[in-house]
Design an enzyme around this catalytic site. Structure first.
Site, mmCIF file in Angstrom:
data_model
loop_
_atom_site.group_PDB
_atom_site.id
_atom_site.type_symbol
_atom_site.label_atom_id
_atom_site.label_comp_id
_atom_site.label_asym_id
_atom_site.label_seq_id
_atom_site.Cartn_x
_atom_site.Cartn_y
_atom_site.Cartn_z
ATOM 1 N N GLU A 93 0.886 -1.203 -0.009
ATOM 2 C CA GLU A 93 0.043 -0.049 0.054
ATOM 3 C C GLU A 93 0.966 1.252 -0.049
ATOM 4 O O GLU A 93 2.187 1.474 0.788
ATOM 5 C CB GLU A 93 -0.766 0.160 1.156
ATOM 6 C CG GLU A 93 -1.863 -1.240 0.915
ATOM 7 C CD GLU A 93 -2.788 -1.219 2.208
ATOM 8 O OE1 GLU A 93 -3.939 -1.822 2.159
ATOM 9 O OE2 GLU A 93 -2.411 -0.869 3.503
ATOM 10 N N CYS A 106 3.438 8.406 1.141
ATOM 11 C CA CYS A 106 3.671 7.482 2.258
ATOM 12 C C CYS A 106 4.097 6.253 1.302
ATOM 13 O O CYS A 106 3.102 5.511 1.065
ATOM 14 C CB CYS A 106 2.826 7.466 3.191
ATOM 15 S SG CYS A 106 3.182 5.962 4.490
ATOM 16 N N CYS A 113 6.033 -7.397 7.165
ATOM 17 C CA CYS A 113 6.994 -7.052 8.107
ATOM 18 C C CYS A 113 7.409 -8.072 8.994
ATOM 19 O O CYS A 113 6.573 -8.756 9.451
ATOM 20 C CB CYS A 113 6.502 -5.705 8.705
ATOM 21 S SG CYS A 113 7.908 -4.999 9.584
ATOM 22 N N CYS A 117 5.974 -5.453 15.828
ATOM 23 C CA CYS A 117 5.364 -4.497 16.848
ATOM 24 C C CYS A 117 4.076 -4.543 17.088
ATOM 25 O O CYS A 117 3.176 -5.006 16.277
ATOM 26 C CB CYS A 117 5.705 -2.954 16.253
ATOM 27 S SG CYS A 117 7.273 -2.470 15.830
ATOM 28 N N CYS A 120 0.998 -2.406 15.468
ATOM 29 C CA CYS A 120 1.041 -2.263 14.056
ATOM 30 C C CYS A 120 0.163 -3.216 13.433
ATOM 31 O O CYS A 120 0.682 -4.487 13.283
ATOM 32 C CB CYS A 120 2.376 -2.033 13.551
ATOM 33 S SG CYS A 120 2.509 -1.631 11.892
ATOM 34 N N GLY A 164 6.361 -2.194 6.150
ATOM 35 C CA GLY A 164 7.886 -2.791 6.053
ATOM 36 C C GLY A 164 8.907 -1.975 6.901
ATOM 37 O O GLY A 164 8.574 -0.779 7.218
ATOM 38 N N GLU A 165 9.876 -2.428 6.909
ATOM 39 C CA GLU A 165 11.209 -1.679 7.960
ATOM 40 C C GLU A 165 12.088 -1.650 6.632
ATOM 41 O O GLU A 165 12.999 -2.403 6.289
ATOM 42 C CB GLU A 165 11.839 -2.625 9.085
ATOM 43 C CG GLU A 165 12.891 -2.129 9.366
ATOM 44 C CD GLU A 165 13.159 -0.760 10.042
ATOM 45 O OE1 GLU A 165 11.920 -0.274 10.563
ATOM 46 O OE2 GLU A 165 14.117 -0.164 9.583
ATOM 47 N N SER A 219 10.881 5.283 15.546
ATOM 48 C CA SER A 219 9.552 4.917 16.188
ATOM 49 C C SER A 219 9.995 4.748 17.515
ATOM 50 O O SER A 219 10.754 3.571 17.775
ATOM 51 C CB SER A 219 8.997 3.957 15.582
ATOM 52 O OG SER A 219 8.782 4.127 14.325
ATOM 53 N N LEU A 220 9.927 5.538 18.667
ATOM 54 C CA LEU A 220 10.600 5.294 19.800
ATOM 55 C C LEU A 220 9.296 4.532 20.707
ATOM 56 O O LEU A 220 9.541 3.743 21.310
ATOM 57 C CB LEU A 220 11.084 6.456 20.552
ATOM 58 C CG LEU A 220 11.908 6.788 21.726
ATOM 59 C CD1 LEU A 220 13.405 5.793 21.477
ATOM 60 C CD2 LEU A 220 12.293 8.047 22.263
ATOM 61 N N HIS A 221 8.457 5.498 21.006
ATOM 62 C CA HIS A 221 7.044 4.938 21.781
ATOM 63 C C HIS A 221 7.545 4.997 23.063
ATOM 64 O O HIS A 221 6.525 4.822 24.038
ATOM 65 C CB HIS A 221 6.558 3.733 20.941
ATOM 66 C CG HIS A 221 6.101 4.052 19.668
ATOM 67 N ND1 HIS A 221 5.538 5.019 19.429
ATOM 68 C CD2 HIS A 221 6.464 3.198 18.426
ATOM 69 C CE1 HIS A 221 5.220 4.855 18.044
ATOM 70 N NE2 HIS A 221 5.736 3.800 17.586
ATOM 71 N N CYS A 338 -1.210 5.693 9.698
ATOM 72 C CA CYS A 338 0.035 5.019 10.262
ATOM 73 C C CYS A 338 -0.162 3.595 10.851
ATOM 74 O O CYS A 338 -1.208 3.743 11.804
ATOM 75 C CB CYS A 338 0.851 5.973 11.482
ATOM 76 S SG CYS A 338 1.887 6.926 10.939
HETATM 77 N N1 SAH Z 1 9.043 0.197 10.372
HETATM 78 C C1 SAH Z 1 9.148 1.590 10.069
HETATM 79 C C2 SAH Z 1 8.152 2.282 9.412
HETATM 80 C C3 SAH Z 1 6.789 1.776 9.168
HETATM 81 S S1 SAH Z 1 5.650 2.131 10.517
HETATM 82 C C4 SAH Z 1 9.012 2.044 11.546
HETATM 83 O O1 SAH Z 1 8.750 1.278 12.335
HETATM 84 O O2 SAH Z 1 9.248 3.301 11.567
HETATM 85 C C5 SAH Z 1 5.383 3.961 10.379
HETATM 86 C C6 SAH Z 1 4.964 4.631 11.840
HETATM 87 O O3 SAH Z 1 3.866 4.312 12.289
HETATM 88 C C7 SAH Z 1 5.921 4.174 12.974
HETATM 89 O O4 SAH Z 1 6.369 5.132 13.758
HETATM 90 C C8 SAH Z 1 5.133 3.184 13.676
HETATM 91 O O5 SAH Z 1 5.633 3.230 14.900
HETATM 92 C C9 SAH Z 1 3.876 3.854 13.595
HETATM 93 N N2 SAH Z 1 2.655 2.996 13.865
HETATM 94 C C10 SAH Z 1 2.781 1.585 13.809
HETATM 95 N N3 SAH Z 1 1.120 1.380 13.845
HETATM 96 C C11 SAH Z 1 0.834 2.293 14.483
HETATM 97 C C12 SAH Z 1 -0.577 2.603 14.924
HETATM 98 N N4 SAH Z 1 -1.513 1.410 15.289
HETATM 99 N N5 SAH Z 1 -1.090 3.668 15.299
HETATM 100 C C13 SAH Z 1 -0.291 4.790 15.217
HETATM 101 N N6 SAH Z 1 1.215 4.639 14.784
HETATM 102 C C14 SAH Z 1 1.583 3.700 14.348
#
Ligand code: SAH
Length: 355
Positions: A93, A106, A113, A117, A120, A164-165, A219-221, A338
């Protein structure tokens, strides 16, 4: 079986060499290269300045693999989600995100992937394969065309935040960016490109060593190891201090600030200790924080934190002179935001794609 080679796997030099080996002129290689990349030809017959015989010869030796926009969904906020069919039938996508002043693409870098996570949607699809440079480039071209059609201006920004990463498909992603930024491709400035990663320290150092000119988002979180590991299993392999060390290495080499992407979840990272840990982490590396809205995905059981908690994050970060933006999701009504990219519209293709 079709054993012909994808002509877009050849670089310009290799194409020129091919023509010379065929007792033809090297500059034909340049002409074909231009058709393949700048003019986006999907078949050899479009190459009108190449003779019919030469086109037939190319046809006999090569294929032009190209993506197809399979379905296109438009959100009430103007966001467009595309299901992109690859030459082997797999689907990824890509999303067009419009604002008043710009359009952002995007794009995806892998089919599925492997990083799991927990929050996701893409993680629910097992990783099938890496995308080739041309498959990434073509997503950008497709969104640029949509931007011209629906927004009346060309594409302005690109984020590698789709499926994907990107750093696990390092070479192909970098080759695609080379093409996107080159005059022979789309001539988009690397300053307008952001690569988002879970944060793989070795690869971040490699980016710095390769002197890339685009922006890096991580992506820290959470800035607490146990909390982050529970959300992002990759943190068990490389923890926050290794990540920090690689980011400091990146900053010393590139002088570019890092963007941290951060979702605040109820009961997970919405307490004072979480905010304090983030402030401490940010103080060790020039950075800014994007607080991203959580986009609920089926069966994950997470909830966005209360507005009060998010407010407290903003105030505390600002008090500590750390730039913070609160990002609203776009395209939620069509699962284009996202972390929501999971080929929902393509269920018929995805039976074996799901874990
Ligand atoms: N693999 C990469 C890029 C893809 S995800 C990465 O992890 O950065 C793109 C962004 O969306 C990342 O910051 C990820 O943490 C965030 N993301 C994933 N699932 C999400 C969700 N359900 N709600 C909000 N952000 C999310």
């Amino acid at each position: 079986m079709n054993q012909k080679q994808d002509i877009r796997a050849l670089n310009k030099e290799q194409l020129r060499d091919f023509f010379v080996a065929q007792n033809n002129k090297a500059f034909r290689g340049n002409q074909v290269y231009e058709w393949l990349w700048r003019k986006g030809a999907h078949n050899f017959d479009e190459m009108t300045n190449i003779s019919k015989d030469t086109r037939n010869m190319l046809e006999a030796n090569f294929v032009i693999n190209h993506i197809e926009v399979d379905t296109m969904q438009q959100s009430s906020d103007g966001t467009i989600k595309n299901a992109i069919k690859l030459h082997d039938g797999l689907v990824v996508e890509s999303v067009l995100i419009p604002t008043e002043t710009r359009t952002t693409a995007c794009v995806s870098s892998q089919v599925g992937c492997s990083l799991n996570c927990t929050f996701c949607a893409t993680a629910r699809i097992k990783k099938m394969r890496n995308l080739n440079p041309d498959e990434i480039y073509d997503q950008v071209v497709a969104i640029d065309q949509q931007s011209r059609l629906y927004q009346n201006h060309k594409l302005s920004n690109i984020v590698f935040m789709g499926m994907g990463e990107p750093l696990l498909n390092y070479n192909n992603v970098l080759k695609s960016i080379e093409k996107i930024t080159s005059d022979e491709g789309l001539a988009i400035s690397p300053k307008r490109i952001t690569l988002s990663t879970v944060g793989l320290p070795k690869m971040i150092k490699k980016l710095a060593d390769d002197e890339v000119k685009f922006n890096l988002a991580v992506s820290l979180h959470s800035a607490i190891d146990e909390v982050r590991s529970a959300m992002m299993p990759i943190n068990e392999k490389s923890n926050l201090s290794e990540l920090l060390e690689s980011l400091q290495y990146w900053y010393v080499k590139t002088k570019k600030k890092i963007t941290f992407e951060y979702v605040v979840w109820k009961g997970i990272n919405d307490k004072k200790k979480d905010i304090d840990a983030l402030v401490d982490y940010c103080k060790k590396i020039p950075s800014k924080v994007n607080l991203i809205e959580y986009n609920a995905i089926e069966e994950a059981g997470f909830q966005q934190a209360d507005a009060k908690a998010i407010d407290y994050y903003v105030r505390t970060l600002e008090k500590n002179n750390i730039t913070v933006n609160v990002r609203k999701s776009r395209g939620k009504d069509i699962d284009a935001a996202c972390g929501q990219l999971a080929n929902k519209h393509a269920q018929e293709n995805s039976e074996e794609e799901r874990c």
